[in-house]
Every structure is written in C-alpha cells, then in structure tokens.
Design a protein around this motif. Structure first.
Motif, PDB file in Angstrom:
ATOM      1  N   HIS A 156      -4.688  -0.247  -0.364  1.00  8.31           N
ATOM      2  CA  HIS A 156      -3.325   0.153   0.184  1.00  8.31           C
ATOM      3  C   HIS A 156      -2.439  -0.525  -0.503  1.00  8.31           C
ATOM      4  N   VAL A 157      -2.464  -1.741  -1.384  1.00  6.71           N
ATOM      5  CA  VAL A 157      -1.442  -2.549  -2.134  1.00  6.71           C
ATOM      6  C   VAL A 157      -2.052  -2.703  -3.463  1.00  6.71           C
ATOM      7  N   LYS A 158      -1.368  -2.771  -4.353  1.00  8.73           N
ATOM      8  CA  LYS A 158      -1.625  -3.198  -5.830  1.00  8.73           C
ATOM      9  C   LYS A 158      -2.303  -4.505  -5.897  1.00  8.73           C
ATOM     10  N   ALA A 159      -3.022  -5.048  -6.874  1.00  8.59           N
ATOM     11  CA  ALA A 159      -3.617  -6.271  -7.147  1.00  8.59           C
ATOM     12  C   ALA A 159      -2.597  -7.407  -6.777  1.00  8.59           C
ATOM     13  N   LYS A 160      -2.766  -8.324  -6.090  1.00  5.80           N
ATOM     14  CA  LYS A 160      -1.939  -9.412  -5.595  1.00  5.80           C
ATOM     15  C   LYS A 160      -0.903  -8.932  -4.612  1.00  5.80           C
ATOM     16  N   GLY A 161      -0.942  -7.823  -4.295  1.00 11.64           N
ATOM     17  CA  GLY A 161      -0.219  -7.501  -2.889  1.00 11.64           C
ATOM     18  C   GLY A 161      -0.331  -7.961  -1.819  1.00 11.64           C
TER      19      GLY A 161
END
Length: 568
Positions: A156-161
């Motif tokens: 649902h979010v990019k890496a580290k999001g």
C-alpha cells in the motif's frame, strides 16, 4: 503531555489541513527553519530543515527522554512510529493515535504499562526497522494484557513508506485503512519471539566443539556466510553463476584442486533476464541438471513479506546454493546504496539465512568503475559495508590485453588464504571454459598486464618514429640510435622495437683483429609494405675500422644490391 484541544480539533475539521493557526494551537514554534514540536512538559522534538539540500533530519535535544505522544485515554489505541504519523492520523479523524518518541526502536516497558489492558493496533513504517520495532512493541504490550494487532502497509506504500504517506495518497483514507486492518488477526502471546527478556549467554571456549567451514567452491564460496561476486555489467557474471550452479547440481569439482561432493539444489533469484529466452538456455549450456535448479523470475524485495517468502522457498526446496543476481533487483530503489545503516539491514538477512539453513549465498553486484586495480576490495558499488558484511569476495574483470578473456580474483578471504586467480572464456554454445589458474593475486596480474600494455604502446610509437627515420634510406647504427634517443625513446624501447622494422647483418673485417670490424645493417621496412611499396633493393653499408692490418679494407664504399625482404 500536550493534548489536542477542542479548539484545535475544530480548526482541523474546518480547514481539513494543518494551517499556521493549527500549529500555533498545538504549540509548534518555527525559528531559523527549525520546527519545535512540543511532546511533553518542558521537552520538545526538533525537526530541522535544510533548504539547500531539501532534506530534513530529526534532532533529539539534550535531556530528551522517550515517551508517548498523543491521546491514549480511549480503550482502543493506534500505535504508530512517529509524530508526523500521529499528526496525519489525527487530521483525518483517527484521534486516539500515539507514538513512542525517538524512533522505531524506542518503545519501552514504561510506555507498555501506560497502555495496559487496551486494544492496540500497531502501524509502523514499511521497512526493516519498523518491522523490528513493531515486533518489540507487540511483545511488551502482550505482556501487559493488551489485545494487539500488528499491521503491515506493504503493498500500500513504497519501501520505507509510513502511515502519513498512505493517508496523503489520492486513494488513501481512514476507511481504506480500517479495511486493511480488518485483514489482520489479533495476536497471541506465542506469536512473538520476545515475550521475555532474553538473557545473554557467554560461551566458555574450552567447552565449544570446533567445526570446520564447509565450502561449495573451496575456498571461494563458503557455507554459512554470504559471498559477493562483483563485476562490470556485461563482463559475464551471470554466465559464471550459471556455471557454478551447474557444478553444484552435478556435484562436480569446480576447479582441479576440488573434490566431488553430493549434488544439491540451486535457488536463483533473477528478475532482470528472461526466464524462457535467456536463463534456461544459459543454465542448460553450462551443463546443469535442470531438475535441481529453481528460478524466481518475479519481482521480490527484501521487505518483511519478501523475506518471509524467500525463507519459505528455502525451506521448500532445501538448496545448497542460493543466488541473488543482481543485488540491486532485490534491495529496492529506496535503499541508499551508500548508507551503512541501509546496507547492513539488507546484508543481515543474507547472513541469517546462510547460517540458519547452512547453505551458501552468492550475491551478484555491479562494480564501481571509479576504483582502480590497486584498491580492488572497493570495487563493489555502494557502501563498503556490502563487502564488510561477507567473508569472501570475488571480482570478475576483463583481461586488459584481451577483452575476450575474463579473470576471477579472490580479493577478500576471511576464512582461508586467498584462492588462485582464474582465467576463462565465454562461448555462446559451450558457456564458461576455464583456461588456466595462476597462483598470483588479481592485483598483481592486472598490474603486470597493464604495464605490458603501456610498454607495448611505447614500442608501437617507437616503431612509427623509426619508420619515418628509415623511409628515405638506411642510417648508420649510432646515428639511428642518437636520433631515437633525442625524441625521448628509451634504449630499452629501441631494443624492443628494432627487430620489428630492421634486419641486421654483421660484417667482420677479414683481418679478425680486435676492433677492426663492427656491426652494420641491411635495413628495410617490415611493416607498411602497402604504404611504401615492395622493396626491390636495399643499400648495404660497409665501413671497416681505421687501422686495419689489411690496407685493402681501409676504405668505405656503398654498393647497390638487389634484395627483397624475403631474400635478405
């Protein structure tokens, strides 16, 4: 604790965003591009923005102690990683949201006791630090009789999001977040690995049974710790890994000094090459037992879910060797290649799986072209921690003298003495063909070959100059030497270059007295015959020493003779 007042809530509901007025009501101060966010009485968290770099960094003022930030008076609480996540959640109406200040790993027993008996939904950032921090927090909360759900925003979010990023996307909303949360079950105490404080254990070495390190390819690829294979794009790293994989599936020795071993499975993660048109053909050409090779061609990242999936495949296929080709395809674009912290997080996973499953892990990396051959251990692209985390590093380079020949050097060897340097070629029909092995370091061989290339360049330049000197006719030897030395050609280079352009004959005085004769040259151009035309004749210069016993030879003369280069 700072509380979100009714007036502040009213402003947020009306404006639907954080306005200067809302920040003032919260007590935020802005001075010299530093935003001071009040967290609890007499303390503040500082977010300092650098306008020139357009990057921010969080500072912890002297005396700052980790504490909870937010409203946790309700029986149901959302625990997030940072203050900005709290502010974003409250802005969207998720009022009972808190965080532990000072980072993902700061959650402690005092905070857990403050949430005793509550229902806590944990939503930490989508990275390794967030996963570890949320697991730590979950264990503490379960010990305080809390109901706990640990939510992952992966996908649902990019890496580290983080949660703030999710809520700020066009499709992000509290409603969607709640649907995601519904897909996660409440945890049981048995699900956490850190319910109790783990005691450190010190081992008395006299009671430790020593084990020898096993190798897939001695001494280059050990079991139980990762190995990196570094090289420029296009140098043939994937061909070499296919060849290594083939030998493992057959249990065949990789080099002459190796012995046979039990055949094993190989698991390859390769998302860059085509499975059908490249990978299968390359591995078949290498002679592998294809029934023992398993390839993951779909995109997978070293996220929490990705690492779980990789572990699952290892448990299923029990490989002797796991290959990640290349590393950049699995660590994700969000990973800072030059950041020691980011690098260590990723490399720790390779260390863990190699130890846990007692297998060999081969990580393929691109090289840093900026480093020269005198510093080969720094040739791996990115942080030196990539190399620092492994026990063995191999470097693949093209031979400076012949780009079709590849060299494999063992440039880092923590477990044994470095291996010999291998020479090989790549054939489209036969794959890797090993040519020779030298008991010299790659640094030494590259240095020698580059020196030879530099010398050959000097010889080529000397030949070109000599041709220009001799194109109008022969020269006396000493005069020829002097003219070459005047333009900076060394005596050694003259000696190496002369056989390429001149045929030398020696004429000796018939008197055979010492010093009565000397060497003379029949000179013709061996090179550039098309440029200068076929040489139908050359001049023979004879000059005998003064003071010869035979006066008949005390003279100089030039005779024309008809010779071709072949006749001479």
């Amino acid at each position: 604790m700072n509380e979100i007042s009714a007036e502040l809530q009213d402003v947020l509901m009306k404006e639907k965003r954080w306005t200067p007025k809302a920040f003032n009501l919260l007590g935020v101060e802005i001075e010299n591009m530093s935003i001071r966010i009040p967290l609890w009485k007499n303390h503040a968290r500082v977010f300092r923005m650098d306008r020139t770099k357009r990057k921010g960094r969080v500072l912890h003022p002297s005396g700052t102690v980790a504490d909870l930030f937010g409203d946790y008076q309700s029986g149901e609480v959302f625990l997030v990683e940072g203050e900005w996540d709290v502010l974003a959640a409250v802005e969207r109406g998720l009022n009972h949201t808190v965080c532990g200040t000072n980072g993902a790993g700061c959650f402690n027993r005092k905070m857990a006791k403050a949430l005793n008996g509550k229902s806590v939904t944990i939503i930490y950032d989508n990275d390794l630090a967030g996963a570890r921090g949320s697991a730590k927090a979950a264990a503490m909360l379960l010990s305080e009789n809390c109901e706990v759900r640990n939510i992952s925003l992966e996908g649902h979010v990019k890496a580290k999001g983080d949660l703030r990023e999710f809520l700020n996307t066009p499709t992000g909303s509290i409603e969607k977040l709640l649907k995601i949360i519904e897909g996660f079950n409440w945890m049981e105490k048995e699900e956490t690995e850190t319910n109790k404080t783990k005691a450190l254990i010190a081992h008395q070495l006299s009671n430790v049974k020593e084990e020898k390190t096993e190798f897939i390819w001695q001494p280059r690829i050990p079991k139980g710790c990762p190995t990196v294979l570094v090289g420029d794009p296009g140098v043939g790293k994937s061909y070499l890994t296919a060849w290594i994989a083939a030998q493992v599936t057959k249990g065949a020795p990789l080099t002459l000094d190796d012995s046979n071993f039990a055949p094993g499975n190989v698991l390859i993660f390769n998302m860059e090459d085509s499975l059908t048109s490249t990978i299968v053909g390359r591995v078949r050409t290498a002679g592998a037992d294809l029934s023992k090779v398993w390839v993951v061609n779909d995109k997978v990242l070293l996220s929490i879910e990705g690492m779980r999936a990789i572990r699952s495949l290892i448990e299923k296929y029990q490989p002797a060797l796991v290959v990640f080709d290349p590393l950049t395809s699995v660590i994700g674009s969000e990973t800072q290649m030059n950041s020691a912290n980011d690098v260590r997080d990723k490399m720790e996973f390779f260390i863990e799986i190699s130890r846990e499953f007692k297998l060999a892990v081969l990580v393929v990396m691109h090289s840093n072209k900026g480093a020269d051959h005198r510093d080969l251990i720094h040739r791996a692209l990115g942080s030196i921690d990539f190399v620092g985390a492994v026990r063995s590093m191999m470097l693949v380079v093209k031979s400076p003298g012949d780009s079709s020949i590849k060299l494999v050097g063992h440039v880092k060897a923590n477990l044994t003495a470095p291996a010999s340097t291998l020479f090989y070629q790549i054939s489209e029909t036969e794959g890797v063909q090993m040519l020779e092995s030298r008991n010299e370091s790659l640094e030494s061989i590259l240095g020698q070959e580059e020196a030879q290339n530099r010398n050959q360049g000097a010889v080529d330049e000397a030949v070109e100059h000599m041709q220009s000197l001799l194109k109008d006719g022969p020269l006396n030897s000493s005069e020829f030497q002097r003219l070459c030395l005047e333009v900076g050609i060394s005596a050694a280079t003259i000696k190496r270059a002369r056989p390429l352009i001149a045929k030398t004959r020696k004429v000796v005085n018939p008197s055979k007295k010492r010093g009565a004769g000397c060497a003379y040259h029949i000179t013709y151009l061996k090179k550039d015959e098309a440029k200068f035309g076929k040489l139908e004749h050359v001049e023979l210069v004879e000059k005998f020493g003064i003071g010869s016993a035979d006066e008949h030879f005390q003279q100089s003369h030039v005779s024309q003779i008809s010779l071709t280069p072949e006749e001479s």
